[in-house]
Scaffold this motif. Structure first.
Motif, PDB file in Angstrom:
ATOM      1  N   PRO A  52      -4.023  -8.433  -6.021  1.00 21.42           N
ATOM      2  CA  PRO A  52      -3.826  -7.111  -5.445  1.00 21.42           C
ATOM      3  C   PRO A  52      -2.337  -6.791  -5.292  1.00 21.42           C
ATOM      4  O   PRO A  52      -1.541  -7.653  -4.895  1.00 21.42           O
ATOM      5  CB  PRO A  52      -4.519  -7.214  -4.080  1.00 21.42           C
ATOM      6  N   GLN A  83      -7.215   1.013  -8.920  1.00 22.86           N
ATOM      7  CA  GLN A  83      -6.933   2.429  -8.652  1.00 22.86           C
ATOM      8  C   GLN A  83      -6.142   3.015  -9.817  1.00 22.86           C
ATOM      9  O   GLN A  83      -5.177   2.410 -10.289  1.00 22.86           O
ATOM     10  CB  GLN A  83      -6.102   2.579  -7.377  1.00 22.86           C
ATOM     11  N   THR A 113      -6.374  -3.838  -6.875  1.00 19.44           N
ATOM     12  CA  THR A 113      -6.663  -3.833  -5.443  1.00 19.44           C
ATOM     13  C   THR A 113      -7.632  -4.982  -5.134  1.00 19.44           C
ATOM     14  O   THR A 113      -7.908  -5.823  -5.979  1.00 19.44           O
ATOM     15  CB  THR A 113      -7.291  -2.499  -5.014  1.00 19.44           C
ATOM     16  N   ASP A 114      -8.163  -4.979  -3.926  1.00 21.21           N
ATOM     17  CA  ASP A 114      -9.149  -5.987  -3.561  1.00 21.21           C
ATOM     18  C   ASP A 114     -10.490  -5.761  -4.256  1.00 21.21           C
ATOM     19  O   ASP A 114     -11.346  -6.645  -4.253  1.00 21.21           O
ATOM     20  CB  ASP A 114      -9.365  -5.985  -2.041  1.00 21.21           C
ATOM     21  N   THR A 164       0.834  -1.211   0.000  1.00 22.79           N
ATOM     22  CA  THR A 164       0.000   0.000   0.000  1.00 22.79           C
ATOM     23  C   THR A 164       0.860   1.249   0.000  1.00 22.79           C
ATOM     24  O   THR A 164       0.561   2.227  -0.705  1.00 22.79           O
ATOM     25  CB  THR A 164      -0.921  -0.003   1.231  1.00 22.79           C
TER      26      THR A 164
END
Length: 257
Positions: free
Chosen positions: A200, A249, A244-245, A7
């Motif tokens: 992810p 993005q 991502t999950d 992240t």
């Protein structure tokens, strides 16, 4: 080898991507009839230096180019679509300009491209640009965990087919992160349900590019600039994204979006 990003690392890439989004917006506002491509190149160099960023293009020498590349941005006009080497060319009313740039900030890369019409637009050029943008949106929507890389390629290719454009698969999207080009390669057409399973943390540059009349390409004598083989106009759209999950993005948007 694939490198899944944390992240925090994705956040760092988003910082780079926001800078690129602002840079492309700056150049799009500057690209008027009478402006030289070299003026856009020099403006890009100034903005990169001012930000303390590093060009991923300068001195780049891949097997497909006549390297090293000694510019910081690719500027491709009309029938040129990829790897356009900036040169002494004055933009004219109605030119279709594609701008592609990748930079690194604090060791993390982002890559983006956009096509614009200089001055008076032609409806057929607007349609071509729209097709690349819609294809990019479709590819991003398909970049979800559990899907396959082929789902992304198929989504991009389906939009091209809907608009009636042929797809060249020699050059397409790619992984990126610490460097500009990482695995995997992402063709702009493919078969759904095939290929790498998306997870992810995977970061990709998706970049649909189409020509109005062909899927064949030719190279300029400069060894870099790629054009449509039939001289028809071309367009190119690109974003850096992170799987991502949930929804992917987009990392190459302005900081306020």
């Amino acid at each position: 080898m694939l490198e899944l990003k944390t992240t925090q690392e994705i956040t760092a890439m988003r910082t780079t991507g926001a800078f690129i989004a602002d840079l492309l917006a700056d150049l799009a506002g500057m690209a008027k009839p009478g402006v030289n491509l070299l003026d856009l190149e020099h403006r890009a160099r100034h903005l990169i230096e001012e930000r303390g960023a590093k060009s991923c293009y300068w001195d780049y020498a891949p097997s497909f180019g006549s390297g090293p590349f000694r510019n910081v941005i690719c500027l491709s006009v009309n029938d040129a679509v990829l790897h356009g080497l900036p040169f002494d060319y004055v933009l004219s009313d109605g030119d279709l300009l594609s701008m592609d740039i990748a930079v690194s900030i604090d060791g993390w890369v982002a890559d983006s491209a956009r096509s614009i019409i200089v001055g008076t637009p032609r409806p057929e050029d607007q349609r071509l640009i729209e097709a690349t943008e819609r294809a990019l949106e479709a590819g991003i929507a398909a970049a979800r965990p559990g899907n396959k890389l082929g789902d992304v390629s198929a989504a991009i290719g389906a939009v091209a087919a809907d608009y009636g454009y042929l797809v060249n698969t020699e050059f397409g999207g790619h992984g990126l992160g610490r460097t500009m080009h990482e695995d995997p390669h992402v063709p702009n057409a493919g078969r759904a349900g095939r290929g790498l399973k998306l997870r992810p943390g995977l970061t990709l540059a998706l970049e649909p590019w189409f020509a109005q009349g062909t899927d064949r390409i030719v190279y300029d004598p400069d060894g870099w600039t790629i054009r449509s083989a039939d001289g028809s106009r071309t367009a190119h759209s690109e974003h850096t994204i992170a799987v991502t999950d949930g929804d992917a993005q987009i990392l190459t948007l302005p900081a306020d979006r």
